[in-house]
Design a protein around this motif. Structure first.
Motif, PDB file in Angstrom:
ATOM      1  N   THR A 158      14.449 -81.777  21.179  1.00 37.65           N
ATOM      2  CA  THR A 158      13.962 -81.424  19.850  1.00 37.65           C
ATOM      3  C   THR A 158      14.081 -82.641  18.945  1.00 37.65           C
ATOM      4  OG1 THR A 158      14.645 -79.118  20.130  1.00 37.65           O
ATOM      5  CG2 THR A 158      14.224 -79.859  17.887  1.00 37.65           C
ATOM      6  N   TYR A 159      13.062 -82.827  18.118  1.00 30.77           N
ATOM      7  CA  TYR A 159      13.006 -84.008  17.261  1.00 30.77           C
ATOM      8  C   TYR A 159      12.758 -83.575  15.809  1.00 30.77           C
ATOM      9  CZ  TYR A 159      12.420 -86.153  21.808  1.00 30.77           C
ATOM     10  OH  TYR A 159      12.599 -86.516  23.112  1.00 30.77           O
ATOM     11  N   TYR A 160      13.445 -84.247  14.926  1.00 32.91           N
ATOM     12  CA  TYR A 160      13.301 -84.001  13.490  1.00 32.91           C
ATOM     13  C   TYR A 160      12.513 -85.167  12.902  1.00 32.91           C
ATOM     14  CZ  TYR A 160      14.670 -83.459   8.557  1.00 32.91           C
ATOM     15  OH  TYR A 160      14.675 -83.319   7.184  1.00 32.91           O
ATOM     16  N   LEU A 161      11.398 -84.861  12.261  1.00 32.45           N
ATOM     17  CA  LEU A 161      10.512 -85.883  11.722  1.00 32.45           C
ATOM     18  C   LEU A 161      10.556 -85.844  10.201  1.00 32.45           C
ATOM     19  CD1 LEU A 161       7.388 -85.006  13.945  1.00 32.45           C
ATOM     20  CD2 LEU A 161       9.460 -86.270  14.594  1.00 32.45           C
ATOM     21  N   ALA A 162      10.786 -86.981   9.591  1.00 32.90           N
ATOM     22  CA  ALA A 162      10.771 -87.101   8.133  1.00 32.90           C
ATOM     23  C   ALA A 162       9.635 -88.043   7.758  1.00 32.90           C
ATOM     24  CB  ALA A 162      12.095 -87.630   7.612  1.00 32.90           C
ATOM     25  N   VAL A 163       8.686 -87.528   6.974  1.00 28.79           N
ATOM     26  CA  VAL A 163       7.487 -88.290   6.626  1.00 28.79           C
ATOM     27  C   VAL A 163       7.306 -88.286   5.115  1.00 28.79           C
ATOM     28  CG1 VAL A 163       6.411 -87.647   8.812  1.00 28.79           C
ATOM     29  CG2 VAL A 163       5.907 -86.307   6.782  1.00 28.79           C
ATOM     30  N   GLY A 164       6.630 -89.301   4.610  1.00 27.10           N
ATOM     31  CA  GLY A 164       6.361 -89.381   3.174  1.00 27.10           C
ATOM     32  C   GLY A 164       5.658 -88.133   2.674  1.00 27.10           C
ATOM     33  N   GLY A 165       6.155 -87.570   1.579  1.00 28.64           N
ATOM     34  CA  GLY A 165       5.620 -86.312   1.084  1.00 28.64           C
ATOM     35  C   GLY A 165       4.172 -86.391   0.649  1.00 28.64           C
ATOM     36  N   ALA A 166       3.718 -87.556   0.198  1.00 29.08           N
ATOM     37  CA  ALA A 166       2.346 -87.690  -0.271  1.00 29.08           C
ATOM     38  C   ALA A 166       1.333 -87.637   0.860  1.00 29.08           C
ATOM     39  CB  ALA A 166       2.184 -88.994  -1.046  1.00 29.08           C
ATOM     40  N   VAL A 167       1.795 -87.789   2.101  1.00 32.78           N
ATOM     41  CA  VAL A 167       0.880 -87.808   3.257  1.00 32.78           C
ATOM     42  C   VAL A 167       1.317 -86.804   4.317  1.00 32.78           C
ATOM     43  CG1 VAL A 167       0.142 -90.186   2.880  1.00 32.78           C
ATOM     44  CG2 VAL A 167       2.171 -89.752   4.263  1.00 32.78           C
ATOM     45  N   ALA A 168       2.076 -85.802   3.907  1.00 30.56           N
ATOM     46  CA  ALA A 168       2.616 -84.846   4.868  1.00 30.56           C
ATOM     47  C   ALA A 168       1.519 -84.067   5.596  1.00 30.56           C
ATOM     48  CB  ALA A 168       3.575 -83.885   4.169  1.00 30.56           C
ATOM     49  N   GLN A 169       0.487 -83.623   4.858  1.00 28.19           N
ATOM     50  CA  GLN A 169      -0.586 -82.869   5.501  1.00 28.19           C
ATOM     51  C   GLN A 169      -1.317 -83.724   6.523  1.00 28.19           C
ATOM     52  OE1 GLN A 169      -1.609 -79.397   4.810  1.00 28.19           O
ATOM     53  NE2 GLN A 169      -2.439 -79.885   6.822  1.00 28.19           N
ATOM     54  N   HIS A 170      -1.544 -84.978   6.197  1.00 28.06           N
ATOM     55  CA  HIS A 170      -2.193 -85.897   7.136  1.00 28.06           C
ATOM     56  C   HIS A 170      -1.362 -86.041   8.407  1.00 28.06           C
ATOM     57  CE1 HIS A 170      -4.481 -89.471   8.426  1.00 28.06           C
ATOM     58  NE2 HIS A 170      -3.310 -89.959   8.771  1.00 28.06           N
ATOM     59  N   ASN A 171      -0.060 -86.213   8.249  1.00 28.39           N
ATOM     60  CA  ASN A 171       0.827 -86.341   9.405  1.00 28.39           C
ATOM     61  C   ASN A 171       0.820 -85.074  10.254  1.00 28.39           C
ATOM     62  OD1 ASN A 171       3.024 -88.843   9.444  1.00 28.39           O
ATOM     63  ND2 ASN A 171       2.039 -88.550   7.467  1.00 28.39           N
ATOM     64  N   TRP A 172       0.978 -83.939   9.583  1.00 21.44           N
ATOM     65  CA  TRP A 172       1.015 -82.661  10.297  1.00 21.44           C
ATOM     66  C   TRP A 172      -0.277 -82.460  11.103  1.00 21.44           C
ATOM     67  CZ3 TRP A 172       4.444 -78.655  11.024  1.00 21.44           C
ATOM     68  CH2 TRP A 172       3.921 -77.442  11.487  1.00 21.44           C
ATOM     69  N   SER A 173      -1.405 -82.697  10.468  1.00 18.70           N
ATOM     70  CA  SER A 173      -2.689 -82.486  11.129  1.00 18.70           C
ATOM     71  C   SER A 173      -2.894 -83.473  12.274  1.00 18.70           C
ATOM     72  CB  SER A 173      -3.832 -82.604  10.118  1.00 18.70           C
ATOM     73  OG  SER A 173      -3.740 -81.604   9.127  1.00 18.70           O
ATOM     74  N   HIS A 174      -2.486 -84.715  12.063  1.00 18.45           N
ATOM     75  CA  HIS A 174      -2.624 -85.701  13.133  1.00 18.45           C
ATOM     76  C   HIS A 174      -1.813 -85.283  14.360  1.00 18.45           C
ATOM     77  CE1 HIS A 174      -2.894 -89.556  15.203  1.00 18.45           C
ATOM     78  NE2 HIS A 174      -1.576 -89.542  15.319  1.00 18.45           N
ATOM     79  N   ILE A 175      -0.575 -84.889  14.144  1.00 12.89           N
ATOM     80  CA  ILE A 175       0.277 -84.473  15.273  1.00 12.89           C
ATOM     81  C   ILE A 175      -0.322 -83.258  15.966  1.00 12.89           C
ATOM     82  CG2 ILE A 175       2.551 -83.592  15.912  1.00 12.89           C
ATOM     83  CD1 ILE A 175       3.684 -85.254  13.571  1.00 12.89           C
ATOM     84  N   GLN A 176      -0.733 -82.264  15.196  1.00 10.58           N
ATOM     85  CA  GLN A 176      -1.300 -81.057  15.789  1.00 10.58           C
ATOM     86  C   GLN A 176      -2.543 -81.384  16.610  1.00 10.58           C
ATOM     87  OE1 GLN A 176       0.145 -78.339  16.058  1.00 10.58           O
ATOM     88  NE2 GLN A 176       0.952 -77.464  14.179  1.00 10.58           N
ATOM     89  N   THR A 177      -3.384 -82.263  16.094  1.00  8.90           N
ATOM     90  CA  THR A 177      -4.600 -82.642  16.814  1.00  8.90           C
ATOM     91  C   THR A 177      -4.261 -83.301  18.144  1.00  8.90           C
ATOM     92  OG1 THR A 177      -5.858 -82.902  14.765  1.00  8.90           O
ATOM     93  CG2 THR A 177      -6.679 -84.067  16.698  1.00  8.90           C
ATOM     94  N   VAL A 178      -3.296 -84.206  18.134  1.00  4.98           N
ATOM     95  CA  VAL A 178      -2.903 -84.885  19.374  1.00  4.98           C
ATOM     96  C   VAL A 178      -2.303 -83.890  20.364  1.00  4.98           C
ATOM     97  CG1 VAL A 178      -1.359 -86.616  20.367  1.00  4.98           C
ATOM     98  CG2 VAL A 178      -2.580 -87.107  18.234  1.00  4.98           C
ATOM     99  N   LEU A 179      -1.438 -83.005  19.892  1.00  2.00           N
ATOM    100  CA  LEU A 179      -0.849 -82.004  20.787  1.00  2.00           C
ATOM    101  C   LEU A 179      -1.935 -81.156  21.429  1.00  2.00           C
ATOM    102  CD1 LEU A 179       2.207 -80.713  18.672  1.00  2.00           C
ATOM    103  CD2 LEU A 179       2.162 -82.533  20.391  1.00  2.00           C
ATOM    104  N   GLN A 180      -2.920 -80.761  20.648  1.00  2.00           N
ATOM    105  CA  GLN A 180      -4.000 -79.922  21.176  1.00  2.00           C
ATOM    106  C   GLN A 180      -4.873 -80.691  22.159  1.00  2.00           C
ATOM    107  OE1 GLN A 180      -5.900 -78.687  17.542  1.00  2.00           O
ATOM    108  NE2 GLN A 180      -4.057 -77.622  16.817  1.00  2.00           N
ATOM    109  N   ASP A 181      -5.213 -81.934  21.804  1.00  2.00           N
ATOM    110  CA  ASP A 181      -6.081 -82.719  22.678  1.00  2.00           C
ATOM    111  C   ASP A 181      -5.416 -83.028  24.005  1.00  2.00           C
ATOM    112  OD1 ASP A 181      -7.978 -82.686  20.715  1.00  2.00           O
ATOM    113  OD2 ASP A 181      -7.633 -84.742  20.027  1.00  2.00           O
ATOM    114  N   GLN A 182      -4.092 -83.217  23.999  1.00  2.00           N
ATOM    115  CA  GLN A 182      -3.364 -83.548  25.230  1.00  2.00           C
ATOM    116  C   GLN A 182      -2.881 -82.304  25.972  1.00  2.00           C
ATOM    117  OE1 GLN A 182      -3.024 -86.732  26.475  1.00  2.00           O
ATOM    118  NE2 GLN A 182      -4.453 -87.196  24.811  1.00  2.00           N
ATOM    119  N   GLY A 183      -2.950 -81.157  25.330  1.00  3.67           N
ATOM    120  CA  GLY A 183      -2.511 -79.923  25.980  1.00  3.67           C
ATOM    121  C   GLY A 183      -1.008 -79.825  26.150  1.00  3.67           C
ATOM    122  N   PHE A 184      -0.247 -80.449  25.269  1.00  2.24           N
ATOM    123  CA  PHE A 184       1.211 -80.392  25.373  1.00  2.24           C
ATOM    124  C   PHE A 184       1.719 -79.002  24.994  1.00  2.24           C
ATOM    125  CE2 PHE A 184       1.040 -85.132  24.432  1.00  2.24           C
ATOM    126  CZ  PHE A 184       1.334 -85.503  25.735  1.00  2.24           C
TER     127      PHE A 184
END
Length: 934
Positions: free
Chosen positions: A656-682
């Motif tokens: 398990t990993y805890y990710l801390a990202v800049g609040g001004a770009v949180a949605q961008h980070n969340w969406s990027h990660i979700q897209t990669v997880l979906q594309d790779q089938g993780f």
């Protein structure tokens, strides 16, 4: 016809003195969908054909790779570029005829200089397409007219802004000149120059015919295999979950058939919100009336440049031997009920609203006072919360792309690349729908207020430290809510009352900034508090304007391109951090957990840094796209398996990993990660606990002494090394402590459950009193971080920058064999050498810089500053920018060492020193707690 004179208006069969047309009754700021059928626009052709057709102009194909919906400017651009990039099975559906919504009546002005390098590049591409590329490809004239552009400055600040644009333009080879009033009069004899401070003249600006351009684009696209179907309204979007439960586009429905497709592009303009609803996608835009008038013939106006008089909020577009006059007012009319039947139609012009533009136009070109009006044009246009377009894949549905919220911004090529390759070529974050947090995109108050303000301020000077007044207080962290006396329950009220009132953030003068809907501390005014009041629409719509508004007053004082009045206050915050200890409220940060059976595989693939470290470790990492561009920088902490204790510790059955990202770009980070997880089938999940936790960062030489008094853990270097984290008790409350720094000092971040934020913060401030602890805000962080050489994502680190170019090669696990997203691109770049590289610059002169300043090497422009601040510890202005060699070769350290560099600020050139490493603490001793040698 009408006469433009101040004395009155003459319309056929109608005469009233000017006073009679002034509004005497309250004005509603929204209207129903009634519209006029009479139209008159300054183009000799539109694409309307009254041929009586009621069905689609072509048979619908059964399937398509991409379906573009909307035949306006961006729809046609996107279709053209999709075909040019190799797709042929693409379809454009238009509910009426091409350009029928907004494009047919838009002004078509093209100004090359903007306060954004990305926008300058996009406009250069648009200019190339309409002025030469399309005509060469099709043999058709697009209607491009290169008559030049003239920006009017009535005060020093406005001219300073134009000089900033001129300096940036030199990097891109855009010809421009600052003219005196006399020189302006010589160029434009009909202009009143008595009240001018100066002007900016751009000879190669011009005018395009939007309708003609769309006709040419669609013809070029169909020649490459595209299908354009008009008179075919879309009635539904089929969206179904895939095997992982991810919602994806499956088909487009019309009354005349269904097209199976995995990709839809919403280019529906003011109708985009309705189209989004068909797929369950929020499209945050509003429709407003936008108007201009076309004059009768004006003797001597031929061949004059287009004019933007920003201070009068008016533009004058050359129309043969006449002018089109329009602008942006503070009381625009909202079109709340958008009609599906509205095509090639206009509204009646409200002269009470438009009159302010006439006054400004007559002042600038007095000949207009006795000139008649040939036609009026008042049509619908769509506007967004920041006056920028909405582009990219919607976070709610895969395969549903947005291309709306503006007219003719030249984004078709980037959107086409986005669709085909997954990401655009340029840095398009400022346009990406993911720049807005999902919690506010469907908030009607936020959208209406912010869209109004962005419209009303469209011609305002773009100052470095401006903040919106609209749509505020949408998201507030635990410290803001409680410490601003906004008590939510008896418990928090008791906690607050048990501590001295001087500890209240707002009462200490916190001047907040807005990012991603959050209120975050900007800096601390030592004089008085500055609460943010409800938006007053600048006094429009009979709304009482806020009086004695301290926050607005403080913002106004910062409207300068010199050092702001609060320069010394921010210096004190910075030096408190450098010399003693400062506390930063960073609670707006995004806080995510990545967990599940494939969490380790996902982390290896997502993050450039090697996360294969012991539990309790924290690493700084980047996330990349396939081209090696940096989509994010963040910290990744590997958690220790143990019992669940949310929000600090989720269920940990595996990695398990805890990710801390800049609040001004949180949605961008969340969406990027979700897209990669979906594309790779993780097989893993993400959990967002941003709202459940606060975060305060205690930084400075005395931070260890302070914290040791309130925590139960040993904070020594041996017991708590840099880049580690652990659960500890602070002031009797469990927190996750991380030994990290974003300012280059010894320090810890405390990630705190929201119900514990107040007592922990208060304990820190009480214990720190003897060390001279000071609250500090993000203006201080901006200075401290650039002084240390730390990057800010989307400033000196963007999706078009690789970590190697950005000096972040140390974040990449290139020495391991572990594959990660973007690795192949980095390996290729490493092998061929860096053709662009970030460089740090300082100057000896005491002048402020803010970014966009031109960089010269041996007298030749080689780049521009991305980011600049004043470094208070080194007592110099410091900036970072990416440079290229004029010959396109590899940028080596030796090239940087041997070059003579200078920076151009508003037309003045300053000698600069280039640094390969940060001039502040280059050996990184301070973050390790080593201060003894200083």
């Amino acid at each position: 016809m009408a006469i433009l004179g101040r004395a009155g208006w003459r319309v056929v069969g109608f005469w009233r003195p000017l006073g009679a047309v002034c509004r005497t009754s309250p004005r509603c700021y929204s209207v129903p969908s009634e519209h006029t059928t009479e139209k008159s626009v300054p183009y000799t052709k539109t694409l309307k054909q009254d041929d009586g057709l009621r069905g689609p102009t072509k048979a619908l194909p059964s399937s398509a790779d991409v379906v573009v919906i909307g035949g306006g400017s961006l729809g046609c651009q996107t279709l053209y570029h999709l075909c040019k990039m190799g797709l042929t099975n693409v379809v454009l559906l238009e509910r009426d005829r091409l350009t029928a919504g907004t494009t047919w009546h838009t002004a078509g002005l093209l100004w090359q200089l903007r306060p954004s390098d990305t926008e300058v590049e996009l406009l250069a591409h648009t200019r190339h397409v309409v002025s030469s590329e399309l005509q060469a490809e099709t043999g058709l004239d697009t209607g491009w007219i290169q008559n030049g552009g003239l920006f009017i400055a009535s005060n020093k600040q406005r001219l300073d802004e134009y000089k900033r644009l001129m300096s940036l333009g030199k990097v891109y080879g855009i010809e421009s000149y600052v003219l005196s009033p006399a020189e302006t009069k010589e160029l434009y004899p009909l202009m009143n120059v008595r009240d001018l401070y100066g002007t900016l003249y751009v000879p190669k600006d011009g005018t395009m015919d939007p309708a003609g351009t769309c006709a040419t684009l669609s013809r070029a696209a169909t020649a490459r295999g595209a299908t354009v179907v008009e008179n075919c309204p879309v009635t539904g979007i089929q969206v179904n979950p895939d095997h992982m439960g991810v919602r994806r586009v499956r088909a487009v429905e019309t009354a005349f058939g269904t097209i199976q497709t995995p990709c839809v592009v919403n280019c529906a303009g003011v109708w985009a919100t309705k189209l989004g609803e068909l797929a369950g996608v929020n499209v945050p835009l509003v429709a407003m009336h936008h108007a201009y008038v076309v004059t009768e013939r004006i003797e001597g106006i031929q061949n004059m440049p287009n004019v933007r008089d920003h201070d009068a909020s008016v533009y004058l577009r050359l129309q043969g031997d006449a002018l089109s006059v329009g602008g942006y007012e503070q009381n625009p009319i909202f079109w709340d009920v958008v009609s599906d039947k509205f095509a090639f139609s206009l509204f009646d012009l409200d002269w009470n609203i438009f009159m302010q533009h006439i006054d400004g136009a007559i002042n600038r070109v007095p000949a207009l006072e006795k000139t008649g009006i040939k036609s009026t044009v008042c049509g619908p246009e769509s506007f967004t919360a920041d006056h920028k377009p909405l582009l990219g894949e919607a976070p709610e549905v895969r395969g549903f792309y947005l291309g709306c919220g503006f007219n003719s911004a030249g984004c078709g090529k980037e959107l086409a690349h986005w669709i085909i390759h997954g990401r655009p070529e340029k840095d398009m974050y400022g346009y990406d729908i993911r720049r807005f947090h999902h919690s506010i995109t469907n908030n009607s108050r936020w959208l209406r207020e912010r869209s109004h303000e962005s419209y009303a301020k469209n011609y305002s000077v773009v100052f470095p430290f401006d903040e919106p007044l609209a749509g505020r207080n949408m998201r507030k962290d635990p410290l803001y809510q409680v410490l601003s006396h906004e008590h939510t329950n008896t418990h928090t009220h008791t906690l607050l009352c048990s501590f001295p009132p001087f500890l209240v953030l707002q009462e200490q003068g916190c001047v907040f900034q807005e990012r991603h809907g959050w209120e975050r501390p900007g800096w601390f005014n030592t004089d008085t508090s500055a609460p943010i009041l409800d938006y007053d629409y600048y006094g429009a719509y009979e709304i009482t304007k806020n009086k004695d508004y301290k926050y607005n007053e403080l913002l106004g004082k910062e409207y300068t391109f010199d050092f702001p009045p609060h320069h010394g206050t921010i210096r004190d915050e910075c030096l408190a951090c450098r010399c003693s200890v400062a506390v930063f409220n960073m609670s707006y940060f995004g806080k995510f957990y990545l967990m599940g059976p494939d969490a380790k595989k996902a982390a290896d693939w997502l993050f450039t840094a090697d996360i294969n470290k012991a539990p309790g470790s924290t690493v700084y990492s980047c996330m990349l796209n396939r081209r090696g561009g940096t989509e994010s920088d963040l910290t990744v902490s590997r958690l220790q398996a143990g019992p669940t204790h949310l929000p600090l510790t989720p269920e940990c059955n595996g990695d398990t990993y805890y990710l801390a990202v800049g609040g001004a770009v949180a949605q961008h980070n969340w969406s990027h990660i979700q897209t990669v997880l979906q594309d790779q089938g993780f097989d893993c999940t993400m959990a967002d606990h941003s709202e459940d936790m606060g975060m305060i960062s205690i930084q400075g030489p005395r931070s260890r002494e302070l914290l040791q008094e309130i925590v139960d853990a040993d904070l020594s270097n041996e017991a708590f090394p840099f880049s580690t984290h652990k659960i500890i008790t602070a002031a009797g409350h469990k927190v996750r402590a991380m030994r990290l720094s974003f300012v280059g000092e010894l320090g810890w971040e405390l990630h705190i459950p929201k119900e514990s934020c107040v007592p922990v913060y208060q304990a820190v401030m009480s214990a720190g009193a003897k060390y001279g602890v000071r609250n500090a805000g993000y203006r201080a962080i901006d200075s401290l971080s650039i002084e240390k050489g730390y990057r800010h994502w989307h400033a000196d680190l963007r999706p078009d920058d690789t970590p190697l170019e950005a000096g972040l090669a140390f974040t990449c696990k290139m020495k391991t064999s572990i594959p990660f997203l973007g690795r192949e691109a980095l390996e290729s770049q490493k092998a061929t050498g860096l053709h662009r590289r970030i460089v740090c610059f300082t100057i000896d002169e005491r002048v402020p810089m803010f970014g966009l300043e031109a960089i010269y090497c041996n007298g030749v422009p080689v780049g521009h500053l991305r980011r600049a601040e004043f470094g208070y510890a080194i007592d110099k202005t410091i900036g970072y920018g990416y440079i290229r060699k004029p010959d396109g070769g590899v940028v080596t350290p030796e090239y940087i060492r041997s070059g003579e560099f200078s920076l151009e600020r508003m037309g003045v050139v300053y000698k600069a020193r280039a640094h390969l490493k940060s001039p502040f603490d280059p050996d990184n001793k301070r973050v390790k707690g080593i201060y003894s040698t200083e």
